[in-house]
Scaffold this active site. Structure first.
Site, PDB file in Angstrom:
ATOM      1  CG  HIS A   1      -1.635  -0.806   1.705  1.00  0.00           C
ATOM      2  ND1 HIS A   1      -3.325  -1.093   1.110  1.00  0.00           N
ATOM      3  CD2 HIS A   1      -1.784  -2.386   1.826  1.00  0.00           C
ATOM      4  CE1 HIS A   1      -3.347  -2.896   1.618  1.00  0.00           C
ATOM      5  NE2 HIS A   1      -2.304  -3.134   1.799  1.00  0.00           N
TER       6      HIS A   1
ATOM      7  CG  HIS B   1      -4.413  -1.145  -1.517  1.00  0.00           C
ATOM      8  ND1 HIS B   1      -5.125  -0.390  -0.394  1.00  0.00           N
ATOM      9  CD2 HIS B   1      -5.868  -2.368  -1.038  1.00  0.00           C
ATOM     10  CE1 HIS B   1      -6.741  -1.021   0.054  1.00  0.00           C
ATOM     11  NE2 HIS B   1      -7.200  -2.284  -0.411  1.00  0.00           N
TER      12      HIS B   1
ATOM     13  CD  GLU C   1      -0.742   1.094   4.103  1.00  0.00           C
ATOM     14  OE1 GLU C   1      -0.108   2.399   3.268  1.00  0.00           O
ATOM     15  OE2 GLU C   1      -2.035   1.108   3.963  1.00  0.00           O
TER      16      GLU C   1
ATOM     17  CG  ASP D   1      -3.357   2.007  -2.269  1.00  0.00           C
ATOM     18  OD1 ASP D   1      -4.280   1.689  -2.561  1.00  0.00           O
ATOM     19  OD2 ASP D   1      -2.134   1.507  -1.254  1.00  0.00           O
TER      20      ASP D   1
END
Length: 181
Positions: free
Chosen positions: A40, A158, A122, A168
């Site tokens: 992400h 993602h 992330e 993303d």
């Protein structure tokens, strides 16, 4: 050397890994193997890097009045297993043994609810901003540690598991910078 403990926590011989437990997680379904890594991006406020807003979001303490954008997201209950900051610092929010709330409505190889069988990573970034070399290096190290511990079958964005809903890690993410298989 980097590896994952039996509890699903990242263990590293050097500096750069911090554990900041998020309440936004729960138990994985019994017997569910971890087979997927989902990449992400996140920046708060959008397009701005640094600061504590990402951590605050994952800990349910983001102040809605601190920035106009925050009013629309402060009530969200989300998390990821890991965050890789621009300088390569890794923060773990959820043990890999637990289900982090990162994928939302999602599907991979005709299997829904990707949170059940994935690890969410992330990257501090934005779809249209190049990622830092340190982020690719740390991401690769983390993927290698996950592969050594779990039967990881794929690494996806993602956008791959929530097409049309998520974009993303975006076009600025260079997939050839990491070894997927």
């Amino acid at each position: 050397a980097v590896h994952l403990s039996a509890e699903g926590l990242l263990v590293e011989g050097g500096e750069g890994v911090r554990y900041v437990p998020s309440p936004n997680c729960d138990a994985r379904p019994a017997g569910m193997p971890i087979e997927l890594v989902v990449v992400h991006n996140i920046s708060l406020p959008p397009g701005e890097f640094g600061g504590s807003a990402i951590i605050d979001l994952f800990l349910n303490r983001l102040q809605p009045g601190a920035h106009p954008y925050y009013a629309g997201i402060a009530q969200l209950r989300v998390s990821a297993h890991f965050l890789i900051r621009r300088d390569g610092e890794v923060i773990q929010f959820v043990s890999c043994a637990q289900r982090a709330w990162h994928a939302g409505v999602s599907c991979w190889r005709e299997r829904e609810r990707c949170n059940d069988f994935s690890v969410g990573i992330e990257l501090e970034g934005a779809d249209d901003t190049l990622y830092a070399p340190a982020q690719y290096q740390r991401l690769q190290t983390l993927i290698d540690a996950l592969r050594a511990r779990y039967p990881i079958a794929d690494v996806v964005g993602h956008s791959d598991i929530a097409p049309g809903r998520k974009t993303d890690p975006g076009p600025a993410f260079i997939w050839s910078e990491i070894k997927i298989k």
